[in-house]
Scaffold this motif. Structure first.
Motif, short mmCIF file in Angstrom:
data_model
loop_
_atom_site.label_atom_id
_atom_site.label_comp_id
_atom_site.label_asym_id
_atom_site.label_seq_id
_atom_site.Cartn_x
_atom_site.Cartn_y
_atom_site.Cartn_z
N CYS A 155 0.77 5.49 4.12
CA CYS A 155 0.96 6.84 4.67
C CYS A 155 2.11 7.55 3.96
O CYS A 155 2.04 8.76 3.69
CB CYS A 155 1.25 6.76 6.18
N GLY A 156 3.17 6.80 3.66
CA GLY A 156 4.28 7.39 2.93
C GLY A 156 3.88 7.83 1.54
O GLY A 156 4.30 8.88 1.05
N ASN A 157 3.03 7.03 0.90
CA ASN A 157 2.54 7.40 -0.42
C ASN A 157 1.72 8.69 -0.36
O ASN A 157 1.80 9.54 -1.26
CB ASN A 157 1.69 6.27 -0.99
N GLU A 158 0.96 8.85 0.71
CA GLU A 158 0.16 10.07 0.87
C GLU A 158 1.08 11.29 1.09
O GLU A 158 0.76 12.39 0.62
CB GLU A 158 -0.78 9.92 2.06
N ILE A 159 2.20 11.10 1.77
CA ILE A 159 3.16 12.20 1.94
C ILE A 159 3.75 12.60 0.58
O ILE A 159 3.95 13.78 0.31
CB ILE A 159 4.26 11.79 2.93
N ILE A 160 4.03 11.60 -0.27
CA ILE A 160 4.51 11.90 -1.61
C ILE A 160 3.49 12.73 -2.38
O ILE A 160 3.82 13.71 -3.05
CB ILE A 160 4.83 10.61 -2.38
N TYR A 161 2.22 12.33 -2.28
CA TYR A 161 1.16 13.11 -2.92
C TYR A 161 1.13 14.53 -2.36
O TYR A 161 0.91 15.50 -3.10
CB TYR A 161 -0.20 12.44 -2.71
N TYR A 202 10.58 19.53 -8.10
CA TYR A 202 9.61 18.65 -7.45
C TYR A 202 10.04 17.19 -7.52
O TYR A 202 9.86 16.42 -6.57
CB TYR A 202 8.22 18.82 -8.07
N LEU A 203 10.62 16.79 -8.65
CA LEU A 203 11.13 15.43 -8.77
C LEU A 203 12.21 15.16 -7.73
O LEU A 203 12.26 14.08 -7.12
CB LEU A 203 11.68 15.20 -10.18
N ALA A 204 13.08 16.15 -7.50
CA ALA A 204 14.13 16.00 -6.49
C ALA A 204 13.53 15.87 -5.09
O ALA A 204 13.98 15.04 -4.29
CB ALA A 204 15.09 17.18 -6.56
N LEU A 205 12.52 16.68 -4.79
CA LEU A 205 11.87 16.60 -3.48
C LEU A 205 11.24 15.23 -3.27
O LEU A 205 11.37 14.63 -2.19
CB LEU A 205 10.81 17.69 -3.36
N VAL A 206 10.55 14.73 -4.27
CA VAL A 206 9.89 13.43 -4.15
C VAL A 206 10.94 12.32 -4.00
O VAL A 206 10.75 11.38 -3.21
CB VAL A 206 9.00 13.17 -5.39
N THR A 207 12.03 12.43 -4.72
CA THR A 207 13.09 11.41 -4.63
C THR A 207 13.69 11.37 -3.24
O THR A 207 13.87 10.29 -2.65
CB THR A 207 14.19 11.70 -5.66
N VAL A 208 13.99 12.53 -2.67
CA VAL A 208 14.54 12.59 -1.31
C VAL A 208 13.54 12.02 -0.31
O VAL A 208 13.89 11.22 0.57
CB VAL A 208 14.91 14.04 -0.94
N THR A 210 11.16 9.87 -0.85
CA THR A 210 11.05 8.43 -1.05
C THR A 210 12.18 7.69 -0.35
O THR A 210 11.96 6.66 0.31
CB THR A 210 11.06 8.09 -2.55
N LEU A 211 13.39 8.21 -0.47
CA LEU A 211 14.55 7.58 0.18
C LEU A 211 14.41 7.61 1.70
O LEU A 211 14.72 6.64 2.39
CB LEU A 211 15.84 8.27 -0.26
N VAL A 216 12.96 4.78 6.82
CA VAL A 216 12.11 4.63 8.01
C VAL A 216 11.47 3.24 8.02
O VAL A 216 11.42 2.57 9.06
CB VAL A 216 11.04 5.72 8.04
N GLU A 217 10.96 2.80 6.88
CA GLU A 217 10.35 1.47 6.80
C GLU A 217 11.37 0.40 7.17
O GLU A 217 11.05 -0.56 7.88
CB GLU A 217 9.83 1.21 5.38
N LYS A 218 12.60 0.56 6.70
CA LYS A 218 13.65 -0.43 6.99
C LYS A 218 13.96 -0.47 8.48
O LYS A 218 14.12 -1.55 9.07
CB LYS A 218 14.91 -0.06 6.20
N ARG A 219 14.00 0.69 9.12
CA ARG A 219 14.32 0.76 10.55
C ARG A 219 13.20 0.18 11.40
O ARG A 219 13.45 -0.33 12.51
CB ARG A 219 14.60 2.19 10.97
N LEU A 220 11.97 0.24 10.91
CA LEU A 220 10.83 -0.26 11.68
C LEU A 220 10.54 -1.73 11.43
O LEU A 220 9.65 -2.30 12.06
CB LEU A 220 9.58 0.56 11.36
#
Length: 230
Positions: A155-161, A202-208, A210-211, A216-220
């Motif tokens: 799902c996170g990958n789809e948000i990046i897309y 766009y690279l900056a948006l994707v980087t933010v 991703t972080l 979120v993955e770490k917290r879950l």
């Protein structure tokens, strides 16, 4: 000819900053709606009644099988000509983009959620039912949280897309990053400089993003259930 630095500071960055805010206002609601649609549709496709499952399968096939550009053209250009009982729906470019991105993203995310749900062992369902839990409570409190954790990377990958293909909103006159960059390039004929800076934005948006998604993955994560690392 002005230097690249002076041109970027005086012309490109001010124009793109205005487009950046529009892109953010487009990406955030589209992402949230996409996740909500993906979770709802994915869950219904696994546990819903057969007629509903067939309708949702058709929805997923439609939005995954047609180009996003065509979908945006439909919502903005074609939908106003569709009359239902004399009523016509005319969407602004922004809302047409949000609806188009959310529905398309939700179709893809439903596949990740569906896969996560199917990966949960049936024994957990039977154990929850043995404890007196209703089917709805079992799904929402036992199965879905585990499935969502497993589906989160997809799902996170789809948000990046989604962040990247949000640039398609400019084709229906949304003044986002790409739209503002295109207008400036046409006015100055300095395409290389303009679109290099657009790419950096766009690279900056994707980087933010991703972080944030990694956080979120770490917290879950559940202690003792994380993937082992060598």
């Amino acid at each position: 000819m002005d230097s690249f630095y002076h041109f970027a500071v005086s012309r490109i960055i001010p124009a793109l900053n205005a487009g950046l805010w529009t892109s953010i206002l487009l990406i955030i609601p589209s992402s949230l709606l996409g996740v909500a649609i993906g979770v709802s549709v994915g869950t219904a496709r696994v546990y819903g009644p057969r007629p509903l499952v067939r309708v949702l399968e058709w929805y997923v096939s439609l939005f995954r099988g047609t180009p996003l550009v065509v979908q945006l053209y439909f919502w903005y250009f074609a939908l106003p000509y569709v009359s239902i009982g004399g009523w016509r729906c005319i969407l602004s470019p922004m809302w047409a983009s949000i609806i188009g991105f959310a529905l398309c993203s939700g179709a893809y995310q439903s596949e990740y959620i569906r896969g996560g749900l199917l990966s949960i062992k049936r024994g957990q369902l039977r154990a929850a039912q043995a404890l007196g839990m209703t089917p709805f409570t079992t799904i929402t409190s036992v199965v879905l949280p585990q499935a969502f954790r497993r589906a989160l990377p997809g799902c996170g990958n789809e948000i990046i897309y989604l962040i990247k293909y949000s640039s398609l909103a400019s084709i229906i006159t949304v003044s986002d990053l790409t739209g503002m960059g295109r207008s400036l390039a046409k006015a100055t004929f300095r395409n290389t400089e303009v679109f290099v800076v657009v790419g950096v934005y766009y690279l900056a948006l994707v980087t933010v993003a991703t972080l944030v998604l990694r956080s979120v993955e770490k917290r879950l994560e559940l202690p003792g259930f994380e993937a082992k690392k060598d």
